[in-house]
Design a protein around this motif. Structure first.
Motif, mmCIF file in Angstrom:
data_model
loop_
_atom_site.group_PDB
_atom_site.id
_atom_site.type_symbol
_atom_site.label_atom_id
_atom_site.label_comp_id
_atom_site.label_asym_id
_atom_site.label_seq_id
_atom_site.Cartn_x
_atom_site.Cartn_y
_atom_site.Cartn_z
ATOM 1 N N LEU A 4 0.861 -1.175 0.000
ATOM 2 C CA LEU A 4 0.000 0.000 0.000
ATOM 3 C C LEU A 4 0.901 1.229 0.000
ATOM 4 C CD1 LEU A 4 -3.141 0.692 2.144
ATOM 5 C CD2 LEU A 4 -1.222 2.268 2.261
ATOM 6 N N VAL A 5 0.706 2.101 -0.978
ATOM 7 C CA VAL A 5 1.523 3.307 -1.101
ATOM 8 C C VAL A 5 0.627 4.530 -0.965
ATOM 9 C CG1 VAL A 5 3.020 4.662 -2.619
ATOM 10 C CG2 VAL A 5 3.245 2.169 -2.547
ATOM 11 N N SER A 6 1.004 5.421 -0.055
ATOM 12 C CA SER A 6 0.218 6.634 0.184
ATOM 13 C C SER A 6 0.644 7.740 -0.777
ATOM 14 C CB SER A 6 0.397 7.101 1.629
ATOM 15 O OG SER A 6 -0.139 6.148 2.528
ATOM 16 N N VAL A 7 -0.347 8.383 -1.388
ATOM 17 C CA VAL A 7 -0.096 9.440 -2.369
ATOM 18 C C VAL A 7 -1.000 10.626 -2.061
ATOM 19 C CG1 VAL A 7 0.507 7.717 -4.116
ATOM 20 C CG2 VAL A 7 -1.830 8.596 -4.017
ATOM 21 N N ARG A 8 -0.633 11.793 -2.630
ATOM 22 C CA ARG A 8 -1.396 13.009 -2.315
ATOM 23 C C ARG A 8 -2.060 13.663 -3.520
ATOM 24 N NH1 ARG A 8 3.744 15.932 -1.058
ATOM 25 N NH2 ARG A 8 2.931 16.353 1.021
ATOM 26 N N ASN A 9 -1.812 13.169 -4.740
ATOM 27 C CA ASN A 9 -2.413 13.793 -5.913
ATOM 28 C C ASN A 9 -2.437 12.813 -7.079
ATOM 29 O OD1 ASN A 9 0.265 13.837 -6.995
ATOM 30 N ND2 ASN A 9 0.639 15.820 -6.013
ATOM 31 N N VAL A 10 -2.989 13.262 -8.207
ATOM 32 C CA VAL A 10 -3.124 12.396 -9.379
ATOM 33 C C VAL A 10 -1.762 11.931 -9.872
ATOM 34 C CG1 VAL A 10 -3.820 12.336 -11.804
ATOM 35 C CG2 VAL A 10 -5.345 13.363 -10.095
ATOM 36 N N GLU A 11 -0.800 12.849 -9.962
ATOM 37 C CA GLU A 11 0.527 12.494 -10.466
ATOM 38 C C GLU A 11 1.152 11.378 -9.632
ATOM 39 O OE1 GLU A 11 4.857 14.611 -11.422
ATOM 40 O OE2 GLU A 11 3.310 15.686 -10.323
ATOM 41 N N GLU A 12 1.110 11.502 -8.313
ATOM 42 C CA GLU A 12 1.693 10.475 -7.452
ATOM 43 C C GLU A 12 0.913 9.166 -7.554
ATOM 44 O OE1 GLU A 12 3.923 13.046 -3.938
ATOM 45 O OE2 GLU A 12 2.207 11.768 -3.430
ATOM 46 N N ALA A 13 -0.398 9.250 -7.674
ATOM 47 C CA ALA A 13 -1.213 8.037 -7.782
ATOM 48 C C ALA A 13 -0.858 7.252 -9.043
ATOM 49 C CB ALA A 13 -2.692 8.397 -7.784
ATOM 50 N N LEU A 14 -0.696 7.948 -10.152
ATOM 51 C CA LEU A 14 -0.341 7.276 -11.399
ATOM 52 C C LEU A 14 1.066 6.687 -11.317
ATOM 53 C CD1 LEU A 14 -1.812 9.814 -13.975
ATOM 54 C CD2 LEU A 14 -2.773 7.611 -13.278
ATOM 55 N N LEU A 15 1.971 7.405 -10.669
ATOM 56 C CA LEU A 15 3.335 6.910 -10.489
ATOM 57 C C LEU A 15 3.341 5.652 -9.627
ATOM 58 C CD1 LEU A 15 6.382 7.280 -10.870
ATOM 59 C CD2 LEU A 15 6.369 8.821 -8.901
ATOM 60 N N ALA A 16 2.575 5.664 -8.550
ATOM 61 C CA ALA A 16 2.510 4.503 -7.672
ATOM 62 C C ALA A 16 1.910 3.300 -8.384
ATOM 63 C CB ALA A 16 1.698 4.836 -6.422
#
Length: 232
Positions: A4-16
Protein backbone atom coordinates in the motif's frame (compact mmCIF):
# COMPACT_ATOMS: atom_id res chain seq x y z
CA UNK A 1 1.71 -9.38 1.42
CA UNK A 2 0.60 -6.51 -0.77
CA UNK A 3 2.10 -3.04 -0.96
CA UNK A 4 0.00 0.00 0.00
CA UNK A 5 1.52 3.31 -1.10
CA UNK A 6 0.22 6.63 0.18
CA UNK A 7 -0.10 9.44 -2.37
CA UNK A 8 -1.40 13.01 -2.31
CA UNK A 9 -2.41 13.79 -5.91
CA UNK A 10 -3.12 12.40 -9.38
CA UNK A 11 0.53 12.49 -10.47
CA UNK A 12 1.69 10.48 -7.45
CA UNK A 13 -1.21 8.04 -7.78
CA UNK A 14 -0.34 7.28 -11.40
CA UNK A 15 3.33 6.91 -10.49
CA UNK A 16 2.51 4.50 -7.67
CA UNK A 17 0.22 2.44 -9.88
CA UNK A 18 2.83 2.19 -12.62
CA UNK A 19 5.59 1.47 -10.12
CA UNK A 20 4.14 -1.66 -8.57
CA UNK A 21 1.80 -0.58 -5.75
CA UNK A 22 -1.04 -2.99 -4.97
CA UNK A 23 -3.14 -0.39 -3.10
CA UNK A 24 -3.40 3.34 -3.73
CA UNK A 25 -3.89 5.20 -0.46
CA UNK A 26 -4.91 8.86 -0.50
CA UNK A 27 -3.67 11.11 2.29
CA UNK A 28 -1.88 14.39 2.93
CA UNK A 29 1.38 13.40 4.68
CA UNK A 30 2.11 16.98 5.61
CA UNK A 31 -0.99 17.05 7.85
CA UNK A 32 -0.24 14.21 10.26
CA UNK A 33 -0.36 10.43 10.26
CA UNK A 34 -3.75 10.28 8.55
CA UNK A 35 -3.94 13.77 7.11
CA UNK A 36 -6.96 14.20 4.88
CA UNK A 37 -6.94 15.50 1.33
CA UNK A 38 -9.58 17.88 -0.06
CA UNK A 39 -12.65 16.04 -1.30
CA UNK A 40 -12.04 17.46 -4.79
CA UNK A 41 -8.57 15.92 -4.87
CA UNK A 42 -9.82 12.51 -3.73
CA UNK A 43 -12.50 12.54 -6.41
CA UNK A 44 -10.00 13.63 -9.08
CA UNK A 45 -7.61 10.79 -8.24
CA UNK A 46 -10.38 8.19 -8.34
CA UNK A 47 -11.57 9.47 -11.70
CA UNK A 48 -8.05 9.61 -13.15
CA UNK A 49 -7.24 6.05 -12.14
CA UNK A 50 -10.51 4.53 -13.26
CA UNK A 51 -10.57 6.41 -16.60
CA UNK A 52 -7.18 4.82 -17.36
CA UNK A 53 -8.48 1.35 -16.56
CA UNK A 54 -6.47 1.09 -13.33
CA UNK A 55 -8.50 -1.17 -11.05
CA UNK A 56 -6.23 -1.20 -8.00
CA UNK A 57 -8.09 -0.77 -4.70
CA UNK A 58 -8.17 2.85 -3.51
CA UNK A 59 -8.34 3.91 0.12
CA UNK A 60 -8.52 7.42 1.55
CA UNK A 61 -8.12 8.85 5.02
CA UNK A 62 -10.55 11.30 6.58
CA UNK A 63 -7.93 13.32 8.46
CA UNK A 64 -6.83 13.30 12.10
CA UNK A 65 -10.11 13.93 13.92
CA UNK A 66 -10.48 13.50 17.70
CA UNK A 67 -12.61 10.62 19.02
CA UNK A 68 -15.09 12.86 20.90
CA UNK A 69 -16.08 14.56 17.62
CA UNK A 70 -18.01 11.58 16.29
CA UNK A 71 -20.37 13.77 14.27
CA UNK A 72 -17.50 15.27 12.28
CA UNK A 73 -15.95 11.83 11.84
CA UNK A 74 -19.12 10.35 10.38
CA UNK A 75 -19.73 13.35 8.13
CA UNK A 76 -16.22 13.14 6.75
CA UNK A 77 -16.53 9.37 6.22
CA UNK A 78 -19.67 9.96 4.17
CA UNK A 79 -18.01 12.68 2.08
CA UNK A 80 -14.89 10.62 1.39
CA UNK A 81 -16.86 7.45 0.70
CA UNK A 82 -19.03 9.28 -1.82
CA UNK A 83 -15.92 9.92 -3.94
CA UNK A 84 -15.90 6.28 -5.03
CA UNK A 85 -12.99 4.96 -2.97
CA UNK A 86 -13.01 1.29 -2.01
CA UNK A 87 -12.11 1.91 1.63
CA UNK A 88 -12.32 4.86 4.03
CA UNK A 89 -9.58 4.85 6.66
CA UNK A 90 -10.34 6.29 10.09
CA UNK A 91 -7.75 6.75 12.81
CA UNK A 92 -8.74 5.29 16.18
CA UNK A 93 -6.93 6.86 19.10
CA UNK A 94 -6.55 5.33 22.55
CA UNK A 95 -9.56 7.11 24.01
CA UNK A 96 -12.56 6.19 26.22
CA UNK A 97 -14.89 7.05 23.36
CA UNK A 98 -13.25 4.73 20.83
CA UNK A 99 -15.78 1.92 21.33
CA UNK A 100 -18.76 4.13 20.54
CA UNK A 101 -17.01 5.54 17.46
CA UNK A 102 -16.23 2.04 16.21
CA UNK A 103 -19.87 0.99 16.59
CA UNK A 104 -21.05 4.07 14.69
CA UNK A 105 -18.53 3.48 11.91
CA UNK A 106 -19.58 -0.15 11.55
CA UNK A 107 -23.15 1.00 10.92
CA UNK A 108 -22.52 4.03 8.72
CA UNK A 109 -22.98 2.26 5.38
CA UNK A 110 -19.44 2.89 4.10
CA UNK A 111 -16.52 0.40 3.90
CA UNK A 112 -14.50 1.74 6.83
CA UNK A 113 -11.07 0.49 7.87
CA UNK A 114 -10.25 1.46 11.46
CA UNK A 115 -6.57 2.38 11.88
CA UNK A 116 -5.42 1.96 15.46
CA UNK A 117 -2.76 4.51 16.43
CA UNK A 118 -0.11 2.56 18.31
CA UNK A 119 2.18 5.22 19.82
CA UNK A 120 0.72 4.85 23.32
CA UNK A 121 0.17 1.12 23.04
CA UNK A 122 -2.92 -0.76 21.89
CA UNK A 123 -6.26 -0.60 23.63
CA UNK A 124 -6.87 -4.32 23.33
CA UNK A 125 -10.49 -3.92 24.42
CA UNK A 126 -11.23 -1.53 21.54
CA UNK A 127 -9.37 -3.73 19.07
CA UNK A 128 -11.29 -6.80 20.22
CA UNK A 129 -14.57 -4.91 19.85
CA UNK A 130 -13.64 -3.87 16.31
CA UNK A 131 -13.10 -7.52 15.38
CA UNK A 132 -16.76 -8.25 16.17
CA UNK A 133 -18.21 -5.44 14.05
CA UNK A 134 -17.67 -6.71 10.51
CA UNK A 135 -15.13 -4.22 9.17
CA UNK A 136 -13.38 -5.30 5.95
CA UNK A 137 -9.94 -4.76 7.51
CA UNK A 138 -8.09 -3.42 10.53
CA UNK A 139 -4.78 -1.57 10.50
CA UNK A 140 -2.04 -0.38 12.84
CA UNK A 141 -0.15 2.88 12.31
CA UNK A 142 1.84 5.44 14.29
CA UNK A 143 1.34 9.18 14.67
CA UNK A 144 4.86 10.34 15.52
CA UNK A 145 6.88 9.15 12.53
CA UNK A 146 10.14 10.68 13.78
CA UNK A 147 9.90 8.70 17.02
CA UNK A 148 10.59 5.47 15.15
CA UNK A 149 8.66 2.83 13.29
CA UNK A 150 5.74 0.62 14.25
CA UNK A 151 8.33 -1.92 15.40
CA UNK A 152 9.60 0.62 17.94
CA UNK A 153 6.10 1.38 19.20
CA UNK A 154 4.96 -2.22 19.70
CA UNK A 155 6.77 -5.44 20.48
CA UNK A 156 6.87 -8.27 17.98
CA UNK A 157 4.59 -10.46 20.13
CA UNK A 158 1.92 -7.73 20.17
CA UNK A 159 2.18 -7.37 16.40
CA UNK A 160 1.96 -11.13 15.91
CA UNK A 161 -1.11 -11.27 18.11
CA UNK A 162 -2.79 -8.44 16.23
CA UNK A 163 -2.20 -10.08 12.84
CA UNK A 164 -3.27 -13.55 14.00
CA UNK A 165 -6.44 -12.51 15.84
CA UNK A 166 -7.59 -10.09 13.14
CA UNK A 167 -7.17 -12.66 10.39
CA UNK A 168 -8.90 -15.28 12.54
CA UNK A 169 -11.86 -12.89 12.79
CA UNK A 170 -12.14 -12.99 8.98
CA UNK A 171 -10.73 -9.52 8.30
CA UNK A 172 -7.80 -8.31 6.28
CA UNK A 173 -4.96 -6.92 8.36
CA UNK A 174 -2.57 -4.10 7.52
CA UNK A 175 0.53 -2.65 9.15
CA UNK A 176 2.01 0.81 8.67
CA UNK A 177 4.02 3.38 10.61
CA UNK A 178 7.31 4.78 9.29
CA UNK A 179 8.08 1.44 7.66
CA UNK A 180 11.14 1.14 5.44
CA UNK A 181 12.66 -1.39 3.06
CA UNK A 182 14.86 -2.53 5.95
CA UNK A 183 11.70 -3.86 7.64
CA UNK A 184 10.88 -6.13 4.70
CA UNK A 185 12.01 -9.40 6.29
CA UNK A 186 10.35 -8.61 9.62
CA UNK A 187 7.13 -7.82 7.77
CA UNK A 188 7.43 -11.07 5.83
CA UNK A 189 7.61 -12.93 9.13
CA UNK A 190 4.46 -11.21 10.39
CA UNK A 191 2.76 -11.72 7.01
CA UNK A 192 0.01 -9.09 7.12
CA UNK A 193 -2.26 -8.88 4.09
CA UNK A 194 -0.78 -5.49 3.23
CA UNK A 195 1.90 -3.12 4.48
CA UNK A 196 1.64 0.67 4.12
CA UNK A 197 4.44 3.02 3.12
CA UNK A 198 5.03 6.74 2.63
CA UNK A 199 8.38 7.64 4.19
CA UNK A 200 10.10 4.85 2.27
CA UNK A 201 8.99 6.14 -1.12
CA UNK A 202 10.22 9.71 -0.57
CA UNK A 203 13.79 10.88 -1.06
CA UNK A 204 13.68 13.16 1.99
CA UNK A 205 10.78 13.87 4.34
CA UNK A 206 7.50 11.94 3.99
CA UNK A 207 5.89 15.23 3.03
CA UNK A 208 8.19 15.47 -0.01
CA UNK A 209 7.13 14.17 -3.41
CA UNK A 210 6.92 10.46 -4.11
CA UNK A 211 10.16 9.31 -5.76
CA UNK A 212 10.07 6.70 -8.54
CA UNK A 213 13.47 5.21 -7.70
CA UNK A 214 12.64 4.88 -4.01
CA UNK A 215 9.40 3.16 -4.97
CA UNK A 216 11.22 0.75 -7.26
CA UNK A 217 13.73 -0.12 -4.53
CA UNK A 218 10.93 -0.71 -2.05
CA UNK A 219 8.99 -2.94 -4.45
CA UNK A 220 12.08 -5.07 -5.05
CA UNK A 221 12.82 -5.32 -1.33
CA UNK A 222 9.28 -6.43 -0.57
CA UNK A 223 9.17 -8.86 -3.46
CA UNK A 224 12.26 -10.69 -2.27
CA UNK A 225 11.61 -10.43 1.46
CA UNK A 226 11.74 -13.65 3.38
CA UNK A 227 10.77 -14.37 6.94
CA UNK A 228 13.94 -14.87 9.02
CA UNK A 229 12.78 -18.27 10.24
CA UNK A 230 12.47 -19.57 6.67
CA UNK A 231 15.90 -18.56 5.43
CA UNK A 232 18.23 -21.29 4.25
Amino acid sequence: MRLLVSVRNVEEALLAAAGGADFIDLKEPGQGALGGLPIETIRAVVVALRERGITLPISATIGDLPMPDSGAILARVEAVGACGVDYVKVGIERDPGAGAVLFALANCGRPVVPVFIADRGLDQHAVARARTLGFPALMLDTAEKRAGSLFDALGIEVLQGFVFATRKAGMLVGLAGALRATHADALAELAPDFAGFRSAVCRGERSDALDAQCLQELVLSMRFARAPLTRR
